[in-house]
Design a protein around this motif. Structure first.
Motif, PDB file in Angstrom:
ATOM      1  N   VAL A   1      -6.497 -12.118 -66.092  1.00  0.00           N
ATOM      2  CA  VAL A   1      -5.103 -12.317 -65.680  1.00  0.00           C
ATOM      3  C   VAL A   1      -5.033 -12.644 -64.191  1.00  0.00           C
ATOM      4  O   VAL A   1      -4.332 -13.579 -63.769  1.00  0.00           O
ATOM      5  CB  VAL A   1      -4.257 -11.074 -66.002  1.00  0.00           C
ATOM      6  CG1 VAL A   1      -2.860 -11.199 -65.379  1.00  0.00           C
ATOM      7  CG2 VAL A   1      -4.147 -10.888 -67.513  1.00  0.00           C
ATOM      8  N   ARG A   2      -5.760 -11.889 -63.386  1.00  0.00           N
ATOM      9  CA  ARG A   2      -5.766 -12.146 -61.935  1.00  0.00           C
ATOM     10  C   ARG A   2      -6.341 -13.529 -61.629  1.00  0.00           C
ATOM     11  O   ARG A   2      -5.831 -14.246 -60.768  1.00  0.00           O
ATOM     12  CB  ARG A   2      -6.560 -11.063 -61.208  1.00  0.00           C
ATOM     13  CG  ARG A   2      -5.821  -9.731 -61.111  1.00  0.00           C
ATOM     14  CD  ARG A   2      -6.561  -8.752 -60.210  1.00  0.00           C
ATOM     15  NE  ARG A   2      -7.798  -8.292 -60.843  1.00  0.00           N
ATOM     16  CZ  ARG A   2      -7.858  -7.235 -61.651  1.00  0.00           C
ATOM     17  NH1 ARG A   2      -6.754  -6.560 -61.945  1.00  0.00           N
ATOM     18  NH2 ARG A   2      -9.014  -6.858 -62.177  1.00  0.00           N
ATOM     19  N   TYR A   3      -7.408 -13.892 -62.336  1.00  0.00           N
ATOM     20  CA  TYR A   3      -8.006 -15.213 -62.159  1.00  0.00           C
ATOM     21  C   TYR A   3      -6.995 -16.307 -62.511  1.00  0.00           C
ATOM     22  O   TYR A   3      -6.836 -17.298 -61.780  1.00  0.00           O
ATOM     23  CB  TYR A   3      -9.250 -15.329 -63.051  1.00  0.00           C
ATOM     24  CG  TYR A   3      -9.874 -16.702 -63.090  1.00  0.00           C
ATOM     25  CD1 TYR A   3     -10.714 -17.129 -62.071  1.00  0.00           C
ATOM     26  CD2 TYR A   3      -9.623 -17.576 -64.152  1.00  0.00           C
ATOM     27  CE1 TYR A   3     -11.299 -18.394 -62.113  1.00  0.00           C
ATOM     28  CE2 TYR A   3     -10.199 -18.833 -64.201  1.00  0.00           C
ATOM     29  CZ  TYR A   3     -11.035 -19.235 -63.175  1.00  0.00           C
ATOM     30  OH  TYR A   3     -11.599 -20.489 -63.213  1.00  0.00           O
ATOM     31  N   GLY A   4      -6.294 -16.138 -63.630  1.00  0.00           N
ATOM     32  CA  GLY A   4      -5.323 -17.133 -64.052  1.00  0.00           C
ATOM     33  C   GLY A   4      -4.207 -17.314 -63.036  1.00  0.00           C
ATOM     34  O   GLY A   4      -3.805 -18.447 -62.720  1.00  0.00           O
ATOM     35  N   LEU A   5      -3.692 -16.210 -62.494  1.00  0.00           N
ATOM     36  CA  LEU A   5      -2.624 -16.295 -61.495  1.00  0.00           C
ATOM     37  C   LEU A   5      -3.112 -16.964 -60.213  1.00  0.00           C
ATOM     38  O   LEU A   5      -2.397 -17.778 -59.608  1.00  0.00           O
ATOM     39  CB  LEU A   5      -2.089 -14.897 -61.194  1.00  0.00           C
ATOM     40  CG  LEU A   5      -1.331 -14.214 -62.348  1.00  0.00           C
ATOM     41  CD1 LEU A   5      -0.967 -12.776 -61.968  1.00  0.00           C
ATOM     42  CD2 LEU A   5      -0.086 -15.007 -62.726  1.00  0.00           C
ATOM     43  N   LEU A   6      -4.329 -16.624 -59.808  1.00  0.00           N
ATOM     44  CA  LEU A   6      -4.899 -17.248 -58.612  1.00  0.00           C
ATOM     45  C   LEU A   6      -5.079 -18.747 -58.818  1.00  0.00           C
ATOM     46  O   LEU A   6      -4.763 -19.557 -57.935  1.00  0.00           O
ATOM     47  CB  LEU A   6      -6.245 -16.602 -58.262  1.00  0.00           C
ATOM     48  CG  LEU A   6      -7.021 -17.236 -57.091  1.00  0.00           C
ATOM     49  CD1 LEU A   6      -6.211 -17.152 -55.810  1.00  0.00           C
ATOM     50  CD2 LEU A   6      -8.379 -16.559 -56.923  1.00  0.00           C
TER      51      LEU A   6
END
Length: 288
Positions: A129-134
């Motif tokens: 999720v964090r990777y996707g938002l970044l």
């Protein structure tokens, strides 16, 4: 020919080459200043550096649009498909669906055939999720500045001078050529597919009357590749994707090889279908 006729046409409008030259000069000047400012931050992360460079380009192109459209040409934002009407949610939603499906459906077909393969990677769902938002943070200004550069004011000027089809074709070819040097991985098929993507995005802008729709479709395409598939975009792997990553496992002519799924024949088929759908939307609008 008088000096005035060299610069202005019979209608008193600055000729296309001078309009384009002014746009390029302003963009380059502001970009040079923006990059000097960016360099002072000493950014070490590749993702943040890409983000910073994209924002610098976006600011530069926005300034160039502001000066050329509002000051030199004395036109409204509607002239470059950036008025309030161009922000219709229904239009933007349609662009997201078409732009995302153009690459998602071919990629799913390749996964089903086993020509793309999903490999496990370290990480948790939270990491994904964090990777996707970044990645969305990085991809948004990149999609926006590329659309401003190729489908914004330059396409408007070319359309005024040559007509819609030549304007789309020229900007699509330039879009393809601009990607030709990405990491030295591109081949003729990938170049052709990227050029086709440029034509697809150009027609989305013209058919919808919205440059924002072009940005939305462009972002959706890239987001499917990076956020959903954890694979390459334009020949580059952005960051280290957690949980899984999709890799080439079939013939390069279909999968795009090192360029990624957007560089193969499957993506070309998806883009072709999306382009036909876009042109059909144009036809239905003209019939009403």
């Amino acid at each position: 020919m008088t000096i005035r006729e060299l610069f202005y046409n019979a209608g008193g409008v600055l000729r296309a080459p001078w309009r384009l030259a002014g746009f390029v000069l302003i963009t380059v000047a502001v970009m040079a200043l923006a990059l000097v400012i960016l360099g002072a931050f000493r950014i070490r992360s590749m993702e943040m550096l890409i983000f910073g460079q994209a924002v610098a380009a976006l600011v530069s192109l926005t300034v160039a649009h502001l000066f050329m459209v509002r000051v030199v040409d004395d036109l409204s934002w509607r002239a470059v498909w950036m008025d309030k009407e161009a922000l219709r949610p229904r239009t933007l939603g349609w662009a997201v669906v078409v732009g995302g499906a153009a690459v998602a459906i071919p990629a799913l077909a390749l996964l089903t055939l086993g020509w793309l393969d999903a490999l496990g990677a370290p990480g948790t769902v939270g990491d994904a999720v964090r990777y996707g938002l970044l990645m969305l943070l990085v991809l948004l200004p990149a999609a926006a500045y590329e659309e401003l550069l190729f489908r914004g004011y330059p396409m408007r000027v070319l359309q005024d001078a040559l007509g819609a089809w030549p304007a789309v074709l020229i900007t699509a070819v330039l879009f393809g050529v601009a990607h030709a040097g990405n990491l030295g991985t591109i081949d003729p098929l990938a170049l052709a597919v990227v050029t086709l993507a440029g034509a697809f995005l150009g027609w989305i802008v013209l058919v919808t009357g919205s440059l924002y729709a072009g940005i939305a479709a462009h972002l959706a395409w890239n987001a499917v590749l990076v956020v959903a598939l954890h694979t390459e975009v334009s020949g580059a792997q952005l960051g280290t994707a957690p949980v899984y990553r999709v890799v080439d496992a079939g013939p390069d002519w279909a999968t795009g090889g090192t360029w990624g799924p957007e560089g193969g024949l499957a993506a070309a088929v998806g883009l072709g279908a999306a382009l036909m759908l876009t042109l059909a939307r144009r036809g239905s609008r003209e019939e009403r």
